[in-house]
Design a protein around this motif. Structure first.
Motif, mmCIF file in Angstrom:
data_model
loop_
_atom_site.group_PDB
_atom_site.id
_atom_site.type_symbol
_atom_site.label_atom_id
_atom_site.label_comp_id
_atom_site.label_asym_id
_atom_site.label_seq_id
_atom_site.Cartn_x
_atom_site.Cartn_y
_atom_site.Cartn_z
ATOM 1 N N ASP A 56 -1.575 -25.625 11.028
ATOM 2 C CA ASP A 56 -2.113 -26.145 12.288
ATOM 3 C C ASP A 56 -1.049 -26.888 13.084
ATOM 4 O O ASP A 56 -0.465 -27.855 12.620
ATOM 5 N N HIS A 67 -8.394 -24.977 14.152
ATOM 6 C CA HIS A 67 -9.527 -24.826 13.231
ATOM 7 C C HIS A 67 -10.688 -24.113 13.927
ATOM 8 O O HIS A 67 -11.362 -23.291 13.333
ATOM 9 N N SER A 99 -1.263 -27.085 4.284
ATOM 10 C CA SER A 99 -2.311 -27.410 5.239
ATOM 11 C C SER A 99 -3.024 -28.683 4.813
ATOM 12 O O SER A 99 -3.151 -28.964 3.624
ATOM 13 N N ARG A 101 -6.092 -28.940 5.796
ATOM 14 C CA ARG A 101 -7.489 -28.510 5.892
ATOM 15 C C ARG A 101 -8.206 -28.792 4.576
ATOM 16 O O ARG A 101 -7.592 -28.805 3.510
ATOM 17 N N GLN A 105 -12.261 -24.990 3.157
ATOM 18 C CA GLN A 105 -11.824 -24.058 4.194
ATOM 19 C C GLN A 105 -10.750 -23.099 3.698
ATOM 20 O O GLN A 105 -10.218 -22.307 4.470
ATOM 21 N N THR A 109 -9.151 -20.005 5.797
ATOM 22 C CA THR A 109 -7.754 -20.195 6.202
ATOM 23 C C THR A 109 -6.907 -19.014 5.752
ATOM 24 O O THR A 109 -6.093 -18.485 6.521
ATOM 25 N N TYR A 112 -7.697 -16.109 7.924
ATOM 26 C CA TYR A 112 -7.075 -16.280 9.243
ATOM 27 C C TYR A 112 -5.605 -15.873 9.199
ATOM 28 O O TYR A 112 -5.128 -15.127 10.054
#
Length: 119
Positions: A56, A67, A99, A101, A105, A109, A112
């Motif tokens: 991110d 996100h 990350s 996160r 997630q 992730t 993604y």
């Protein structure tokens, strides 16, 4: 309190093999009880070349929207990031992603990161 850092002896006792090693661990809290998590620990030779990248704000254009936008089907990666990371990999480097996160997630992730495609 237990440490999150393993000594050299404890790392050796894990019997890791080169590449991905699946690990399962538990976290116990007073209010939520015990939760089990799975992850991979990677073992590389000392001479292998790594590139460590945040997600991110590095791959995505911003921390917060990185996100949200992909979760609703949008694209939010910096222009050219897919080509850059492909070239890095093609030059023999292994990618490691970091990350902040939440662990919950992790699946989305990973999906993604696999989905990023640019012209």
């Amino acid at each position: 309190m237990q440490s999150l850092r393993l000594s050299s002896e404890k790392l050796k006792s894990l019997g890791l093999v080169l590449g991905a090693n699946e690990l399962r661990f538990s976290i116990t809290t007073k209010f939520q009880g015990t939760t089990w998590c799975s992850c991979n620990i990677y073992l590389y030779k000392w001479y292998e070349q790594l590139v460590i990248s945040d997600i991110d704000g590095t791959i995505t254009k911003s921390d917060v929207l990185g996100h949200v936008i992909p979760a609703i089907g949008g694209t939010w990666a910096h222009a050219g990031v897919a080509e850059l990371y492909t070239r890095i990999k093609n030059n023999g480097y292994k990618m490691v992603y970091l990350s902040s996160r939440a662990i919950g997630q992790s699946h989305t992730t990973k999906q993604y990161l696999k989905s990023i495609a640019q012209d």
